[in-house]
Design a protein around this motif. Structure first.
Motif, mmCIF file in Angstrom:
data_model
loop_
_atom_site.group_PDB
_atom_site.id
_atom_site.type_symbol
_atom_site.label_atom_id
_atom_site.label_comp_id
_atom_site.label_asym_id
_atom_site.label_seq_id
_atom_site.Cartn_x
_atom_site.Cartn_y
_atom_site.Cartn_z
ATOM 1 N N MET A 157 0.819 -1.217 0.000
ATOM 2 C CA MET A 157 0.000 0.000 0.000
ATOM 3 C C MET A 157 0.856 1.271 0.000
ATOM 4 O O MET A 157 0.504 2.255 -0.654
ATOM 5 C CB MET A 157 -0.936 -0.007 1.214
ATOM 6 C CG MET A 157 -1.986 -1.091 1.164
ATOM 7 S SD MET A 157 -3.069 -0.889 -0.291
ATOM 8 C CE MET A 157 -4.177 -2.283 -0.070
ATOM 9 N N GLU A 158 1.975 1.245 0.709
ATOM 10 C CA GLU A 158 2.841 2.429 0.762
ATOM 11 C C GLU A 158 3.324 2.835 -0.626
ATOM 12 O O GLU A 158 3.351 4.016 -0.965
ATOM 13 C CB GLU A 158 4.052 2.163 1.670
ATOM 14 C CG GLU A 158 3.758 2.230 3.150
ATOM 15 C CD GLU A 158 3.500 3.635 3.656
ATOM 16 O OE1 GLU A 158 3.808 4.608 2.940
ATOM 17 O OE2 GLU A 158 2.973 3.772 4.775
ATOM 18 N N THR A 159 3.704 1.852 -1.435
ATOM 19 C CA THR A 159 4.206 2.160 -2.773
ATOM 20 C C THR A 159 3.082 2.408 -3.766
ATOM 21 O O THR A 159 3.031 3.457 -4.421
ATOM 22 C CB THR A 159 5.097 1.010 -3.286
ATOM 23 O OG1 THR A 159 6.221 0.869 -2.414
ATOM 24 C CG2 THR A 159 5.595 1.297 -4.698
ATOM 25 N N ASN A 160 2.181 1.442 -3.886
ATOM 26 C CA ASN A 160 1.177 1.498 -4.956
ATOM 27 C C ASN A 160 0.094 2.539 -4.730
ATOM 28 O O ASN A 160 -0.464 3.068 -5.701
ATOM 29 C CB ASN A 160 0.527 0.127 -5.128
ATOM 30 C CG ASN A 160 1.465 -0.907 -5.709
ATOM 31 O OD1 ASN A 160 2.656 -0.687 -5.821
ATOM 32 N ND2 ASN A 160 0.925 -2.059 -6.071
ATOM 33 N N VAL A 161 -0.225 2.821 -3.466
ATOM 34 C CA VAL A 161 -1.303 3.776 -3.179
ATOM 35 C C VAL A 161 -0.746 5.106 -2.675
ATOM 36 O O VAL A 161 -0.937 6.149 -3.297
ATOM 37 C CB VAL A 161 -2.305 3.202 -2.163
ATOM 38 C CG1 VAL A 161 -3.427 4.217 -1.892
ATOM 39 C CG2 VAL A 161 -2.889 1.887 -2.654
ATOM 40 N N LEU B 218 -6.207 -5.735 -13.063
ATOM 41 C CA LEU B 218 -6.533 -6.285 -11.751
ATOM 42 C C LEU B 218 -6.945 -5.195 -10.758
ATOM 43 O O LEU B 218 -7.103 -5.458 -9.574
ATOM 44 C CB LEU B 218 -5.352 -7.090 -11.202
ATOM 45 C CG LEU B 218 -4.972 -8.327 -12.031
ATOM 46 C CD1 LEU B 218 -3.888 -9.134 -11.328
ATOM 47 C CD2 LEU B 218 -6.181 -9.208 -12.307
ATOM 48 N N GLY B 219 -7.111 -3.987 -11.258
ATOM 49 C CA GLY B 219 -7.767 -2.940 -10.480
ATOM 50 C C GLY B 219 -9.262 -2.919 -10.769
ATOM 51 O O GLY B 219 -10.016 -2.163 -10.161
ATOM 52 N N LEU B 220 -9.689 -3.764 -11.708
ATOM 53 C CA LEU B 220 -11.110 -3.884 -12.064
ATOM 54 C C LEU B 220 -11.653 -5.279 -11.781
ATOM 55 O O LEU B 220 -12.857 -5.458 -11.602
ATOM 56 C CB LEU B 220 -11.297 -3.561 -13.553
ATOM 57 C CG LEU B 220 -10.923 -2.140 -13.971
ATOM 58 C CD1 LEU B 220 -10.933 -2.013 -15.489
ATOM 59 C CD2 LEU B 220 -11.884 -1.128 -13.355
ATOM 60 N N TYR C 20 -2.530 -6.988 -4.072
ATOM 61 C CA TYR C 20 -2.163 -6.166 -5.231
ATOM 62 C C TYR C 20 -3.409 -5.533 -5.835
ATOM 63 O O TYR C 20 -3.439 -4.322 -6.101
ATOM 64 C CB TYR C 20 -1.435 -7.023 -6.273
ATOM 65 C CG TYR C 20 -1.147 -6.277 -7.554
ATOM 66 C CD1 TYR C 20 -0.214 -5.250 -7.586
ATOM 67 C CD2 TYR C 20 -1.820 -6.593 -8.734
ATOM 68 C CE1 TYR C 20 0.049 -4.552 -8.759
ATOM 69 C CE2 TYR C 20 -1.562 -5.904 -9.913
ATOM 70 C CZ TYR C 20 -0.633 -4.892 -9.920
ATOM 71 O OH TYR C 20 -0.382 -4.197 -11.080
ATOM 72 N N SER C 21 -4.452 -6.332 -6.037
ATOM 73 C CA SER C 21 -5.703 -5.788 -6.565
ATOM 74 C C SER C 21 -6.278 -4.729 -5.637
ATOM 75 O O SER C 21 -6.781 -3.707 -6.094
ATOM 76 C CB SER C 21 -6.730 -6.902 -6.781
ATOM 77 O OG SER C 21 -6.508 -7.563 -8.003
ATOM 78 N N ALA C 22 -6.180 -4.957 -4.332
ATOM 79 C CA ALA C 22 -6.689 -3.966 -3.369
ATOM 80 C C ALA C 22 -5.997 -2.626 -3.567
ATOM 81 O O ALA C 22 -6.634 -1.562 -3.525
ATOM 82 C CB ALA C 22 -6.486 -4.467 -1.946
ATOM 83 N N ALA D 211 -10.388 4.274 -7.364
ATOM 84 C CA ALA D 211 -11.313 5.163 -6.654
ATOM 85 C C ALA D 211 -10.742 6.563 -6.502
ATOM 86 O O ALA D 211 -11.426 7.572 -6.737
ATOM 87 C CB ALA D 211 -11.640 4.575 -5.276
ATOM 88 N N ILE D 212 -9.473 6.636 -6.111
ATOM 89 C CA ILE D 212 -8.816 7.941 -5.959
ATOM 90 C C ILE D 212 -8.864 8.717 -7.265
ATOM 91 O O ILE D 212 -9.203 9.906 -7.303
ATOM 92 C CB ILE D 212 -7.342 7.748 -5.521
ATOM 93 C CG1 ILE D 212 -7.281 7.253 -4.070
ATOM 94 C CG2 ILE D 212 -6.542 9.038 -5.682
ATOM 95 C CD1 ILE D 212 -5.912 6.721 -3.660
#
Length: 273
Positions: free
Chosen positions: A104-108, A137-139, A148-150, A157-158
């Motif tokens: 989450m730190e990197t991808n989000v 995989l974001g859909l 990863y999908s999360a 959403a962002i």
């Protein structure tokens, strides 16, 4: 007309291919990466149109400083491509806290910090295009790729909210959603949890469905990205790859079937006539 493009995570893989395509046609490019040595040869080839910056996107302060350095160097930033990220593999039960937070730190959060840093510059320019590299995989979500999908669902959403928020400032937003490509992303760039034997059957089924033709040719994405950044009216979402398009089409059709079959229950739950 040449554009000035800021791209993260472009030391290799799709990001590197895109950056080289931009430079080849005469764009000015800022590449922000953790390892700048991997770009030494490219910097020597394009001394006046390429700026390489060292950046760990999980460092919020460094993200704002990198964007400011790029703005000072070239005078403007027309396009941001948030490409930094990696994939983590593991069933939900197999994930440990450190792995979850790192993903989450990197991808989000990394994507969010760079996005926040660029908005004031593009708002002042009254134009700009923010391109968020999500994933097919974001859909849709596959087993053992849930975290990863999360992270990519969060990016979706962002970015969808962002698109409406900044439209009045002349800023466009696009989510790029690649399926799997034959790059380091699927091998050395990723990480994996310690596996539990009870999920071996799930992994086996996933591996059996993993067909060679589902993996795209990385170089084929360059033309799509050039068309995207040149578009006067770019789409909010752009799927890259035949397999991703099929996954999304099937998944959304199945969702609609389920929702419609439960529609009476859904409507009754509203509580008003």
């Amino acid at each position: 007309m040449a554009k000035t493009i800021f791209i993260t995570g472009a030391s290799r893989g799709l990001g590197r291919i895109w950056a080289e395509a931009f430079l080849h046609r005469g764009d000015q490019v800022i590449i922000a990466v953790r390892n700048t040595l991997s770009l030494k040869e490219l910097a020597e080839r394009y001394p006046s149109t390429l700026l390489v910056l060292r950046l760990d996107v999980t460092d919020k302060k460094a993200c704002f400083e990198a964007i400011e350095k790029a703005k000072q160097h070239f005078g403007k930033i027309d396009v941001l491509i948030n490409n930094a990220g990696y994939g983590h593999v593991g069933a939900i039960e197999e994930l440990n806290e450190e792995e979850i937070r790192a993903q989450m730190e990197t991808n989000v959060f990394g994507l969010l910090w760079v996005t926040q840093a660029i908005i004031p510059i593009m708002r002042e320019q009254k134009l700009g295009h923010i391109i968020q590299v999500s994933s097919a995989l974001g859909l849709v979500a596959f087993p053992t790729l849930g975290i990863y999908s999360a992270s990519k669902f969060a990016v979706e959403a962002i970015s969808e909210s962002l698109a409406t928020e900044v439209a009045g400032f002349g800023i466009k937003v696009t989510l790029v959603e690649p399926n799997g490509y034959l790059t380091e992303f699927s091998t050395s760039s990723g990480s994996q949890s310690k596996s539990l034997a009870l999920y071996d059957g799930v992994r086996a089924v996933l591996n059996e469905s993993n067909k060679p033709e589902d993996w795209g040719v990385p170089e084929a994405t360059a033309e799509a990205m050039l068309k995207l950044i040149d578009a006067d009216n770019p789409p909010l979402r752009l799927i890259l790859g035949r397999a991703g398009f099929q996954w999304v089409k099937y998944t959304y059709a199945e969702r609609m079937k389920t929702w419609e079959s439960w529609q009476d229950v859904s409507v009754a739950a509203h509580g008003k006539p």
